[in-house]
Structures are given as C-alpha cells and as structure tokens.
Design a protein around this motif. Structure first.
Motif, mmCIF file in Angstrom:
data_model
loop_
_atom_site.group_PDB
_atom_site.id
_atom_site.type_symbol
_atom_site.label_atom_id
_atom_site.label_comp_id
_atom_site.label_asym_id
_atom_site.label_seq_id
_atom_site.Cartn_x
_atom_site.Cartn_y
_atom_site.Cartn_z
ATOM 1 N N LEU A 1 11.738 -13.759 -69.244
ATOM 2 C CA LEU A 1 12.484 -12.646 -68.669
ATOM 3 C C LEU A 1 12.497 -12.709 -67.146
ATOM 4 O O LEU A 1 11.527 -13.151 -66.509
ATOM 5 N N LYS A 2 13.617 -12.261 -66.578
ATOM 6 C CA LYS A 2 13.827 -12.254 -65.139
ATOM 7 C C LYS A 2 14.082 -10.812 -64.680
ATOM 8 O O LYS A 2 14.546 -9.985 -65.471
ATOM 9 N N PRO A 3 13.837 -10.527 -63.424
ATOM 10 C CA PRO A 3 14.124 -9.170 -62.927
ATOM 11 C C PRO A 3 15.581 -8.753 -63.157
ATOM 12 O O PRO A 3 15.843 -7.568 -63.413
ATOM 13 N N GLU A 4 16.494 -9.705 -63.108
ATOM 14 C CA GLU A 4 17.901 -9.364 -63.326
ATOM 15 C C GLU A 4 18.224 -9.030 -64.783
ATOM 16 O O GLU A 4 19.342 -8.609 -65.091
ATOM 17 N N ASP A 5 17.247 -9.183 -65.673
ATOM 18 C CA ASP A 5 17.437 -8.746 -67.063
ATOM 19 C C ASP A 5 17.151 -7.254 -67.221
ATOM 20 O O ASP A 5 17.349 -6.694 -68.312
ATOM 21 N N THR B 1 25.605 -16.740 -84.645
ATOM 22 C CA THR B 1 25.308 -16.083 -83.375
ATOM 23 C C THR B 1 26.146 -16.655 -82.235
ATOM 24 O O THR B 1 26.646 -17.774 -82.300
ATOM 25 N N SER B 2 26.266 -15.851 -81.193
ATOM 26 C CA SER B 2 26.910 -16.276 -79.965
ATOM 27 C C SER B 2 26.235 -15.511 -78.828
ATOM 28 O O SER B 2 25.845 -14.350 -79.014
ATOM 29 N N TYR B 3 26.126 -16.168 -77.657
ATOM 30 C CA TYR B 3 25.379 -15.571 -76.549
ATOM 31 C C TYR B 3 26.153 -15.654 -75.241
ATOM 32 O O TYR B 3 26.963 -16.559 -75.038
ATOM 33 N N ALA B 4 25.828 -14.741 -74.356
ATOM 34 C CA ALA B 4 26.333 -14.829 -72.996
ATOM 35 C C ALA B 4 25.644 -15.999 -72.293
ATOM 36 O O ALA B 4 24.479 -16.308 -72.585
ATOM 37 N N ASP B 5 26.345 -16.633 -71.376
ATOM 38 C CA ASP B 5 25.779 -17.776 -70.665
ATOM 39 C C ASP B 5 24.495 -17.400 -69.925
ATOM 40 O O ASP B 5 23.580 -18.210 -69.795
ATOM 41 N N SER B 6 24.419 -16.163 -69.451
ATOM 42 C CA SER B 6 23.275 -15.734 -68.651
ATOM 43 C C SER B 6 21.971 -15.666 -69.451
ATOM 44 O O SER B 6 20.888 -15.651 -68.862
ATOM 45 N N VAL B 7 22.073 -15.616 -70.776
ATOM 46 C CA VAL B 7 20.858 -15.512 -71.596
ATOM 47 C C VAL B 7 20.693 -16.676 -72.548
ATOM 48 O O VAL B 7 19.658 -16.772 -73.240
ATOM 49 N N LYS B 8 21.670 -17.547 -72.603
ATOM 50 C CA LYS B 8 21.621 -18.669 -73.541
ATOM 51 C C LYS B 8 20.394 -19.519 -73.273
ATOM 52 O O LYS B 8 20.090 -19.864 -72.139
ATOM 53 N N GLY B 9 19.664 -19.835 -74.339
ATOM 54 C CA GLY B 9 18.446 -20.623 -74.202
ATOM 55 C C GLY B 9 17.200 -19.786 -73.972
ATOM 56 O O GLY B 9 16.077 -20.276 -74.116
#
Length: 124
Positions: free
Chosen positions: A86-90, A58-66
């Motif tokens: 989850l955040k509103p920006e998701d 797997t690999s993830y965008a920094d904005s969702v990593k973790g």
C-alpha cells in the motif's frame, strides 16, 4: 434488490497489506459484476477493479495492477479486495458496487447498488 456492506478498512503504514470485504445479500444474478472503487477527498470516484460473480473474471486499474487482487466466495456471498504494498496515494474511502453486465464497468454511474464505504488510510 441487492445490499452491499464493506468492512476491513483502517490505518496502515506504507508497504503494509489490508483486505477489504464486501458482503452481498439479496437477489444476486449470475450476470452481476462486483466492482471496487475508491474516492479520495475532493476527487471523483475512481475504478479499482471488478470481478464477475459467476466466472470470477477480473480486471484492474493500472494504478493497482500487480498490488491488488479481487476474489469472491460465492457460497458466502463475499467479495474481497486484497491490497498489498500500500502507498499513501491509496488513501481513500473504498466502495463496492454491483452492476448487471460488463459494459462500462469502469463508470461508477453504471452501477445499480453501492455499499456505504470503508476508510483506508495509508501513512508514509
């Protein structure tokens, strides 16, 4: 041909969790990767993460990593996107896509197949 169908979207509150599913059918090669992308209104389709069909790398965008985790169940031809904290920006329409090979996996234009998308809305 590969067919992809996403499900599991909905309206949640900030801090909640949600799991999206991507059901795959058709000729799925072991070289395939399945990526998750999202697109908010007025924005370009954004890479979220990817998983290899065979080895599960797997690999993830920094904005969702973790916060987000991708997994797959080869026996069921399913790929999942577990979204925590989850955040509103998701908030976006989430798509799964399939491509052959690993090169340019962050580029949605390199994907061969797409699902119809599922809406995720996170309220503050």
């Amino acid at each position: 041909q590969v067919q992809l169908v996403e499900s599991g979207g909905g309206l949640v509150q900030a801090g909640d969790s949600l799991r999206l599913s991507c059901a795959a059918s058709g000729r799925i090669s072991s070289d395939y990767r399945v990526g998750w992308f999202r697109q908010a209104p007025g924005k370009v389709r954004e890479f979220v993460g990817i998983i290899s069909w065979s080895g599960g790398t797997t690999s993830y965008a920094d904005s969702v990593k973790g916060r987000f985790t991708i997994s797959r169940d080869n026996a069921k031809n399913m790929v999942y996107l577990q979204m925590n904290s989850l955040k509103p920006e998701d908030t976006a329409v989430y798509y799964c896509g399939a491509k052959n090979g690993v090169i340019y996996f962050r580029d949605p234009g390199r994907y061969d197949y797409w699902g119809q998308g599922t809406q995720v809305t996170v309220s503050s």
